[in-house]
Scaffold this active site. Structure first.
Site, mmCIF file in Angstrom:
data_model
loop_
_atom_site.group_PDB
_atom_site.id
_atom_site.type_symbol
_atom_site.label_atom_id
_atom_site.label_comp_id
_atom_site.label_asym_id
_atom_site.label_seq_id
_atom_site.Cartn_x
_atom_site.Cartn_y
_atom_site.Cartn_z
ATOM 1 N N PRO A 25 0.797 -1.236 0.000
ATOM 2 C CA PRO A 25 0.000 0.000 0.000
ATOM 3 C C PRO A 25 0.827 1.282 0.000
ATOM 4 O O PRO A 25 0.364 2.312 -0.504
ATOM 5 C CB PRO A 25 -0.834 -0.137 1.270
ATOM 6 C CG PRO A 25 -1.011 -1.605 1.423
ATOM 7 C CD PRO A 25 0.321 -2.181 1.015
ATOM 8 N N ASP A 26 2.037 1.248 0.568
ATOM 9 C CA ASP A 26 2.867 2.462 0.576
ATOM 10 C C ASP A 26 3.242 2.903 -0.836
ATOM 11 O O ASP A 26 2.935 4.034 -1.236
ATOM 12 C CB ASP A 26 4.102 2.237 1.439
ATOM 13 C CG ASP A 26 3.790 2.299 2.922
ATOM 14 O OD1 ASP A 26 3.507 3.396 3.416
ATOM 15 O OD2 ASP A 26 3.826 1.245 3.574
ATOM 16 N N PRO A 27 3.934 2.074 -1.631
ATOM 17 C CA PRO A 27 4.233 2.515 -2.989
ATOM 18 C C PRO A 27 2.990 2.653 -3.860
ATOM 19 O O PRO A 27 2.985 3.451 -4.802
ATOM 20 C CB PRO A 27 5.177 1.432 -3.518
ATOM 21 C CG PRO A 27 4.901 0.231 -2.694
ATOM 22 C CD PRO A 27 4.553 0.760 -1.328
#
Length: 813
Positions: free
Chosen positions: A583-585
């Site tokens: 989910p971060d990138p």
């Protein structure tokens, strides 16, 4: 609050169409090409999709209402083709060739997923298009790219997950080497690559409008997947350790726990979170034992820690304890499916759902575009088209032509001249800013020596260098191409200096907890009043608004909220973690795309914007198959291992060597026969496996039979043998494999820029290449404060004495 109606009121009426002049021609049936085109269409671009017939992979994929196949009612097709028009013809026929030629003369942008030989056959290769339409921007997006040793390999989503290194890390921390790699639920590599492809395409289109210099963007899904593997690449490059799916966590607790009425994901990243957790638990006697006093001790005794926490959670209500933990600033998330998402008060408050009318499938509730802007979300004004629905209005030479302009042989990078203030840390925000730097933007990090970036502090230092805030591989991997200014935001004068600098910027990227920017006096309203053209990119776990806006949302805690965790895991087992904090990138690259859209919109309006992207919504968009199956059939995803409901065999099989595996995906009976011919002709004659329905019925036995045979083969030898027979097969690569991969080397994807403290280390780089613009990362990640004096003097005109005065007053470090 009700979901937004695509045909009427709500957020959509406030949305502005900002790419209305953009013409996009889409040729292909992959998730990546369709999603890239959809993102542009949702921003107002006129997208014409060329289809050859009902055998389009996505039209056959489903899910279908009631499980009844219908090319006009495939959930995946309906979700990925809103706001588009469709034409149908055979490009190999004389008439079809003429229609394709006319559409090329109409388009500003071409998106295709064709292999190089097929592209050349249709005149859609780089050389032909540069001669014919030098101003055209082409995104050629494919599993391995258009060049390199694997360019013509047969591939599927499973292949990309395997070849990109993700599968070898999934599921996380199992402690069992005997378990195979695992493909995450759905089409994650395709979705990720589609967003990244859309970002570079939009930025390049904007540049081409100004210069007349088009581009041929050669995009590799394998490379993009390899570029988002969290700590795996720096762990090997900096410490010569291979990340695996069966190791133990350094941070504990970190696991999925059973509650009375469901399951809960819980993680403590920082020490204060662990202290708050034990306090909430009533400071049990075991928590004061010396073995649990440090993060290292908890890691070494993770089974005990998790056992105690499981005992505490067993009789709690999952939703009640979720909210209670979040109230105490402890990161937790319930394992949810689409049904729970549909009823989420937070997503409803943020109007994340929109009802769309489809001519072939009726009215269906969709997930809305991920970004919230000052005007709301981009609207879905048209359902997915019927096959060839727009033939009469498009074909036959009725489309207005673009007048091709001759331009120079090359041009600067697309975002050259754009200045970005990077106020983010860890991964999501820095990943967004790094991708803007890849596109040519000047990205300047403002960071603190007193409270340094988490990734500067992580212990991924080379053994042969003195450890410092500049030697962590995690920071080096995710901050390439940037500059650094060391600023002490605890001093009031630092805020004033930063405001002065932002006055000169086009973009600010931040991923502070919701409300922090306002408390610092750096909220969008304040900054935009001084700089009306400013684009502020805010990334957070739950978004800037809504009842859960202040909840903690670390990347690993987001998939549980989207249905992706629910659908990921081994057959017969429970939900599993994805192996990478994707989910971060995902939020980062989604924001990079939205920044490019906002920059193009500003070119027309002169106004900036505040972009609000949550990790939850950006990731949920990638759970489209699960969502559409729920909306159509009320179904919830369940763990299926690496199997696929439309293919068999489909999964990972052991080969010679320790923990060495090969992925095999068979999309037809003919492909299965090719596998059988290679691994044992008797398999092809076995009545249990002859037809697809037979193989699905006996899938466990089929996998056992194949495993017995693949164990005797070397992974690369078997890969090449099956590829020669037309089968999508590929080894499950590790980080060590990737950093020594001849294909990625040949494509210039692996970077080794010199760094003043760690020397030359390999990093993953840019997953695409240009034909007419420069390629490659421009510089290694910066040393903390390396550019302070240069930036203040060149941008703000400060003299050496003024800079020294700021140091004396502790505004600067």
């Amino acid at each position: 609050m009700k979901p937004v109606d695509s045909s009427g009121d709500g957020l959509n009426e406030m949305s502005e169409v900002d790419l209305r002049e953009m013409r996009v021609l889409e040729i292909g049936d992959s998730v990546s090409s369709a999603f890239a085109a959809k993102l542009l269409a949702d921003h107002g671009a006129d997208v014409v999709k060329v289809e050859t017939g009902e055998d389009d992979w996505m039209r056959r994929r489903g899910p279908f209402p009631g499980g009844i196949s219908d090319p006009e009612r495939s959930g995946l097709f309906l979700a990925l083709n809103t706001n588009k028009r469709s034409v149908q013809f055979d490009p190999d026929s004389k008439v079809g060739s003429h229609e394709l030629s006319s559409l090329l003369d109409w388009a500003d942008v071409l998106i295709h997923d064709l292999r190089s030989a097929r592209a050349k056959q249709l005149g859609l290769d780089a050389v032909t298009l540069e001669t014919r339409r030098p101003d055209l921007v082409t995104l050629a997006i494919s599993p391995f790219g258009s060049s390199g040793p694997y360019a013509d390999f047969h591939a599927s989503e499973l292949t990309v997950s395997s070849g990109g290194g993700w599968a070898s890390l999934c599921p996380a921390a199992t402690g069992r080497m005997d378990l195979p790699p695992l493909k995450v639920y759905g089409q994650q590599c395709g979705f990720m690559s589609g967003v990244a492809g859309a970002a570079v395409t939009l930025a390049t289109y904007s540049a081409a409008r100004q210069t007349g210099v088009g581009e041929y963007i050669d995009f590799s899904e394998q490379a993009y997947t390899a570029s988002v593997l969290e700590q795996a690449i720096p762990l090997y490059s900096y410490k010569e350790q291979v990340a695996t799916r069966y190791g133990t966590r350094l941070l504990i607790p970190w696991s999925i726990f059973d509650c009375r009425d469901g399951q809960l994901f819980l993680v403590c990243i920082e020490e204060d979170q662990w202290e708050r957790l034990t306090e909430l638990m009533g400071n049990p006697e075991w928590s004061s034992l010396e073995v649990f006093a440090t993060s290292q001790g908890r890691s070494e005794n993770h089974d005990l820690v998790h056992g105690f926490i499981q005992e505490w959670l067993a009789e709690t209500s999952v939703l009640e304890i979720y909210h209670e933990l979040q109230k105490h600033r402890i990161c937790a998330a319930p394992i949810m499916g689409p049904a729970e998402m549909a009823e989420s008060e937070h997503l409803l408050a943020r109007e994340f759902f929109v009802d769309v009318e489809h001519r072939g499938a009726g009215r269906l509730r969709h997930l809305a575009p991920a970004a919230l802007t000052e005007a709301g979300r981009q609207k879905i004004s048209r359902g997915a088209p019927l096959l060839g629905e727009h033939d009469d209005e498009i074909l036959g030479g009725q489309m207005p032509l673009r007048h091709s302009s001759r331009a120079g042989e090359s041009a600067s990078l697309p975002l050259e001249g754009v200045r970005v203030a990077d106020l983010s840390w860890a991964w999501a925000g820095p990943f967004c800013a790094m991708n803007l730097a890849y596109l040519g933007a000047e990205v300047i990090r403002f960071e603190s020596e007193g409270r340094p970036d988490l990734y500067r502090r992580l212990p991924l230092h080379p053994r042969d260098v003195e450890k410092s805030l500049n030697t962590s591989g995690m920071f080096a991997q995710w901050n390439q191409g940037k500059k650094s200014v060391a600023l002490n935001l605890a001093e009031p004068g630092a805020i004033d200096l930063l405001k002065d600098f932002v006055d000169t910027c086009d973009v600010v990227v931040e991923n502070f907890a919701t409300g922090v920017m306002d408390r610092l006096g750096l909220g969008y309203g304040v900054l935009a009043e001084r700089n009306p053209g400013l684009i502020m990119a805010s990334i957070s776990g739950y978004g800037e608004t809504g009842p859960y806006a202040n909840y903690m949302g670390y990347g690993p805690a987001i998939p549980p909220l989207t249905g992706l965790t629910m659908g990921t895991g081994f057959v017969g087992g429970g939900p599993a973690e994805m192996g990478v904090s994707m989910p971060d990138p995902t939020a980062g690259i989604t924001m990079a795309f939205e920044v490019c859209a906002a920059l193009e919109k500003r070119r027309e309006s002169g106004r900036g914007d505040h972009l609000d992207i949550s990790l939850w919504e950006a990731t949920a968009v990638f759970s489209i198959e699960a969502w559409m199956d729920y909306i159509m059939n009320g179904a919830e995803p369940t763990p299926q291992g690496s199997r696929d409901f439309a293919m068999s065999p489909h999964g990972f099989f052991p080969t010679q060597g320790e923990d060495e595996w090969i992925s095999i995906a068979c999309g037809s009976d003919a492909k299965w026969q090719a596998v059988a011919d290679e691994l044992g002709p008797e398999l092809g004659k076995d009545r249990r496996f002859r037809l697809f329905s037979d193989r699905k019925e006996n899938e466990g036995k089929l996998e056992e039979e194949l495993s017995t045979r693949t164990r005797e083969r070397e992974r690369w030898e078997l890969t090449r043998a099956l590829q020669a027979r037309g089968v999508a097969a590929f080894p499950a690569l590790t980080s060590a494999d990737l950093l020594n991969d001849p294909h990625l080397e040949a494509r210039g994807f692996l970077e080794a820029k010199p760094h003043p403290e760690v020397g030359i280390r390999k990093h993953t780089g840019i997953p695409y290449s240009f034909e007419r613009r420069s390629n490659g990362v421009r510089k290694a990640a910066p040393v903390l404060g390396a550019d302070t004096e240069a930036v203040l003097s060149e941008v703000l005109g400060y003299s050496p004495d003024e800079i020294q005065s700021l140091r004396d007053s502790k505004v600067l470090y």
